[in-house]
Design a protein around this motif. Sequence first.
Motif, PDB file in Angstrom:
ATOM      1  N   LEU A  53      25.341  15.231  28.800  1.00  0.00           N
ATOM      2  CA  LEU A  53      25.450  13.776  29.039  1.00  0.00           C
ATOM      3  C   LEU A  53      24.469  13.013  28.183  1.00  0.00           C
ATOM      4  O   LEU A  53      24.773  11.939  27.646  1.00  0.00           O
ATOM      5  CB  LEU A  53      25.224  13.462  30.522  1.00  0.00           C
ATOM      6  N   LEU A  54      23.285  13.571  28.035  1.00  0.00           N
ATOM      7  CA  LEU A  54      22.273  12.903  27.227  1.00  0.00           C
ATOM      8  C   LEU A  54      22.720  12.832  25.770  1.00  0.00           C
ATOM      9  O   LEU A  54      22.579  11.800  25.096  1.00  0.00           O
ATOM     10  CB  LEU A  54      20.939  13.665  27.354  1.00  0.00           C
ATOM     11  N   LYS A  55      23.267  13.960  25.305  1.00  0.00           N
ATOM     12  CA  LYS A  55      23.751  13.951  23.925  1.00  0.00           C
ATOM     13  C   LYS A  55      24.895  12.955  23.744  1.00  0.00           C
ATOM     14  O   LYS A  55      24.961  12.220  22.755  1.00  0.00           O
ATOM     15  CB  LYS A  55      24.209  15.357  23.527  1.00  0.00           C
ATOM     16  N   GLU A  56      25.831  12.948  24.733  1.00  0.00           N
ATOM     17  CA  GLU A  56      26.955  11.995  24.637  1.00  0.00           C
ATOM     18  C   GLU A  56      26.455  10.546  24.657  1.00  0.00           C
ATOM     19  O   GLU A  56      26.927   9.693  23.912  1.00  0.00           O
ATOM     20  CB  GLU A  56      27.927  12.210  25.802  1.00  0.00           C
ATOM     21  N   ALA A  57      25.478  10.311  25.552  1.00  0.00           N
ATOM     22  CA  ALA A  57      24.913   8.947  25.624  1.00  0.00           C
ATOM     23  C   ALA A  57      24.230   8.583  24.319  1.00  0.00           C
ATOM     24  O   ALA A  57      24.345   7.454  23.837  1.00  0.00           O
ATOM     25  CB  ALA A  57      23.924   8.854  26.794  1.00  0.00           C
ATOM     26  N   GLN A  58      23.518   9.527  23.761  1.00  0.00           N
ATOM     27  CA  GLN A  58      22.862   9.253  22.489  1.00  0.00           C
ATOM     28  C   GLN A  58      23.896   8.967  21.394  1.00  0.00           C
ATOM     29  O   GLN A  58      23.726   8.046  20.572  1.00  0.00           O
ATOM     30  CB  GLN A  58      21.986  10.462  22.109  1.00  0.00           C
ATOM     31  N   ILE A  59      24.981   9.793  21.415  1.00  0.00           N
ATOM     32  CA  ILE A  59      26.040   9.574  20.403  1.00  0.00           C
ATOM     33  C   ILE A  59      26.673   8.190  20.577  1.00  0.00           C
ATOM     34  O   ILE A  59      26.901   7.447  19.621  1.00  0.00           O
ATOM     35  CB  ILE A  59      27.076  10.693  20.493  1.00  0.00           C
ATOM     36  N   GLU A  60      27.004   7.836  21.847  1.00  0.00           N
ATOM     37  CA  GLU A  60      27.629   6.529  22.117  1.00  0.00           C
ATOM     38  C   GLU A  60      26.683   5.397  21.757  1.00  0.00           C
ATOM     39  O   GLU A  60      27.115   4.366  21.190  1.00  0.00           O
ATOM     40  CB  GLU A  60      28.006   6.443  23.597  1.00  0.00           C
ATOM     41  N   ALA A  61      25.427   5.613  22.076  1.00  0.00           N
ATOM     42  CA  ALA A  61      24.454   4.568  21.736  1.00  0.00           C
ATOM     43  C   ALA A  61      24.360   4.393  20.230  1.00  0.00           C
ATOM     44  O   ALA A  61      24.286   3.269  19.727  1.00  0.00           O
ATOM     45  CB  ALA A  61      23.083   4.942  22.326  1.00  0.00           C
ATOM     46  N   LYS A  62      24.354   5.509  19.518  1.00  0.00           N
ATOM     47  CA  LYS A  62      24.322   5.411  18.064  1.00  0.00           C
ATOM     48  C   LYS A  62      25.577   4.696  17.534  1.00  0.00           C
ATOM     49  O   LYS A  62      25.510   3.866  16.616  1.00  0.00           O
ATOM     50  CB  LYS A  62      24.204   6.811  17.442  1.00  0.00           C
ATOM     51  N   SER A  63      26.768   5.041  18.128  1.00  0.00           N
ATOM     52  CA  SER A  63      28.015   4.413  17.693  1.00  0.00           C
ATOM     53  C   SER A  63      27.971   2.903  17.949  1.00  0.00           C
ATOM     54  O   SER A  63      28.334   2.092  17.089  1.00  0.00           O
ATOM     55  CB  SER A  63      29.192   5.045  18.431  1.00  0.00           C
ATOM     56  N   ARG A  64      27.534   2.520  19.171  1.00  0.00           N
ATOM     57  CA  ARG A  64      27.437   1.091  19.496  1.00  0.00           C
ATOM     58  C   ARG A  64      26.449   0.402  18.579  1.00  0.00           C
ATOM     59  O   ARG A  64      26.666  -0.736  18.137  1.00  0.00           O
ATOM     60  CB  ARG A  64      26.983   0.931  20.951  1.00  0.00           C
ATOM     61  N   LEU A  65      25.400   1.098  18.290  1.00  0.00           N
ATOM     62  CA  LEU A  65      24.379   0.525  17.417  1.00  0.00           C
ATOM     63  C   LEU A  65      24.951   0.295  16.012  1.00  0.00           C
ATOM     64  O   LEU A  65      24.712  -0.745  15.383  1.00  0.00           O
ATOM     65  CB  LEU A  65      23.165   1.450  17.362  1.00  0.00           C
ATOM     66  N   LEU A  66      25.755   1.273  15.553  1.00  0.00           N
ATOM     67  CA  LEU A  66      26.358   1.134  14.234  1.00  0.00           C
ATOM     68  C   LEU A  66      27.356  -0.047  14.214  1.00  0.00           C
ATOM     69  O   LEU A  66      27.413  -0.816  13.257  1.00  0.00           O
ATOM     70  CB  LEU A  66      27.070   2.439  13.835  1.00  0.00           C
ATOM     71  N   GLU A  67      28.149  -0.149  15.303  1.00  0.00           N
ATOM     72  CA  GLU A  67      29.110  -1.259  15.377  1.00  0.00           C
ATOM     73  C   GLU A  67      28.382  -2.597  15.375  1.00  0.00           C
ATOM     74  O   GLU A  67      28.776  -3.540  14.673  1.00  0.00           O
ATOM     75  CB  GLU A  67      29.969  -1.123  16.630  1.00  0.00           C
ATOM     76  N   MET A  68      27.358  -2.710  16.198  1.00  0.00           N
ATOM     77  CA  MET A  68      26.599  -3.954  16.270  1.00  0.00           C
ATOM     78  C   MET A  68      25.959  -4.281  14.934  1.00  0.00           C
ATOM     79  O   MET A  68      25.915  -5.430  14.495  1.00  0.00           O
ATOM     80  CB  MET A  68      25.551  -3.878  17.373  1.00  0.00           C
ATOM     81  N   LYS A  69      25.470  -3.261  14.292  1.00  0.00           N
ATOM     82  CA  LYS A  69      24.849  -3.469  12.990  1.00  0.00           C
ATOM     83  C   LYS A  69      25.879  -3.946  11.970  1.00  0.00           C
ATOM     84  O   LYS A  69      25.612  -4.847  11.160  1.00  0.00           O
ATOM     85  CB  LYS A  69      24.198  -2.172  12.525  1.00  0.00           C
ATOM     86  N   SER A  70      27.103  -3.320  12.040  1.00  0.00           N
ATOM     87  CA  SER A  70      28.157  -3.727  11.112  1.00  0.00           C
ATOM     88  C   SER A  70      28.561  -5.186  11.348  1.00  0.00           C
ATOM     89  O   SER A  70      28.697  -5.980  10.417  1.00  0.00           O
ATOM     90  CB  SER A  70      29.374  -2.813  11.280  1.00  0.00           C
ATOM     91  N   ALA A  71      28.766  -5.554  12.653  1.00  0.00           N
ATOM     92  CA  ALA A  71      29.115  -6.947  12.973  1.00  0.00           C
ATOM     93  C   ALA A  71      28.007  -7.890  12.557  1.00  0.00           C
ATOM     94  O   ALA A  71      28.269  -8.990  12.025  1.00  0.00           O
ATOM     95  CB  ALA A  71      29.385  -7.070  14.478  1.00  0.00           C
ATOM     96  N   PHE A  72      26.786  -7.492  12.801  1.00  0.00           N
ATOM     97  CA  PHE A  72      25.652  -8.332  12.407  1.00  0.00           C
ATOM     98  C   PHE A  72      25.609  -8.510  10.892  1.00  0.00           C
ATOM     99  O   PHE A  72      25.343  -9.616  10.394  1.00  0.00           O
ATOM    100  CB  PHE A  72      24.360  -7.682  12.906  1.00  0.00           C
ATOM    101  N   ASP A  73      25.922  -7.417  10.170  1.00  0.00           N
ATOM    102  CA  ASP A  73      25.925  -7.516   8.709  1.00  0.00           C
ATOM    103  C   ASP A  73      27.021  -8.489   8.236  1.00  0.00           C
ATOM    104  O   ASP A  73      26.792  -9.314   7.333  1.00  0.00           O
ATOM    105  CB  ASP A  73      26.144  -6.131   8.097  1.00  0.00           C
TER     106      ASP A  73
END
Length: 520
Positions: A53-73
């Motif tokens: 679960l921790l790994k999945e959460a980390q993966i999802e968090a990274k994915s959300r972070l990438l999406e947010m970063k892309s939208a922000f860019d």
Amino acid sequence: MEFIVVLSSAAGLASGFGAAYYLTLKRARIKAAAVLKEQALIIENAERKAMTLLKEAQIEAKSRLLEMKSAFDVETEGIRAELKQEEKRLLSRSEIIDHRHEKFERREMELQAKENELSARVEAHAQKEATYASLVEETTRELERVASLTADEAKTILLKSMENEANHEGAKLVKRIMSEATENADKEAKKIISTAIQRYAGDFVAERTVSVVQLPGDEMKGRIIGREGRNIRALEAATGIDLIIDDTPEAVILSGFNPVRREIARIALTRLIADGRIHPARIEDVVARVTEEVDVTIKEAGEQAAFDLGVHGVAPELIKVIGQLKFRTSYAQNVLQHSVEVAFLAGVMAAELGLNIKLAKRMGLLHDIGKAVDHEVDGPHALIGAKLARKYGETDAVVNAIAAHHEDKRPESVYDYLVQAADALSGARPGARKETLENYVKRLEELERVANSFDGVSNTYAIQAGREVRVIVESDKISDANAGMLSRDIAAKIEETLTFPGQIKVVVIRETRSVEYTNK
């Protein structure tokens, strides 16, 4: 013995309990070991799931972070583009403002230079004006001393002299132009009009606006009135005409605006008097039969007029209207006969000018058809006639000639002027029209009053039954050249202020007398 047996039984029982306790303890230990093992397995599984679960959460968090970063860019790039565009616009506006500022500064400098130049010129002009004023004043004083006149007196004399000279030259020029313009036209017009008049000779019937029926005796008046007035009421109701029975001996007067109804009443009353049977039923019967006969007479009169003139293709309704003119008079002139005269004169003039004779005759015959119904319809008879002609299919040229023969509408062709001229000739010839003495005297007085209203006129005389006005002018106020202009002005004012049939001639007479006496 029994005690031994009891002891042995107790020992056996104790060993049995010991074995049972041991087995129970062993089982408990085995179960405890199994529980511990199971607990360790559960913990291990829980830790494994937790790590997953921790790994999945980390993966999802990274994915959300990438999406947010892309939208922000993306958003940042848009804002940067807008900022760059706004920066360019501001730079461009700044350049424009700078350019305008420089332009305004240059213009301000130019205006300042022009203002300085203008101030210098105004100052120089003021100096020159002062110099000129002093020179004019000095020259004026010298002129006043030499001429013995003030400046205002000299100016008045000069302006008056220039005005008189200009009026004189203008009058001479107008007279010369009018003479040149009318020389040939006057000859041709006289030729055409004289030819038209010489070639036409028609009978003229003057009819009164009221009809008089002669009676065999005054006792017939009582029979016409009837018991309690029933006969006269029946006759007036059937014909629409008023019967005037007064002290006039052996006569009954018929009065009404409709000439056709008046003629029906005259014929019907004449027949009733001849027959002797006068009562309401007989009156209605006779009036009905006379109405039919008059309708036939009207139609025949219209057809005969059109046939005599060679005018064909006229609508039957217009033929009836033309026939009604037989019972209509204008200034005691029979309108049908007048229309025939106008048609013939217009045709003769059209022939002299090389125009369409039949068209001119058609216009002349129809020009006064509005008078047949003008007692029933409001408006000038020319416009009423034009509406009737248009309603029954006449061409625009004919309609316009009817409407324009009294200037109710602007003439558009030479035929319109021909109809006007023919109408004036028919109405203005001697004996064509009659008028009462009171109206005759009043018209002559109005003519003289209009002419006397002009400056320089000493006397005015209306002659030739008002067809000519002779104006005597003061020779010291009106020159020979100005006499022509005065005659035109008087004629224009008569046309504007007075109503008259035909044409009025205005003659201005200027006489200069020089008297000298001899002494011995």
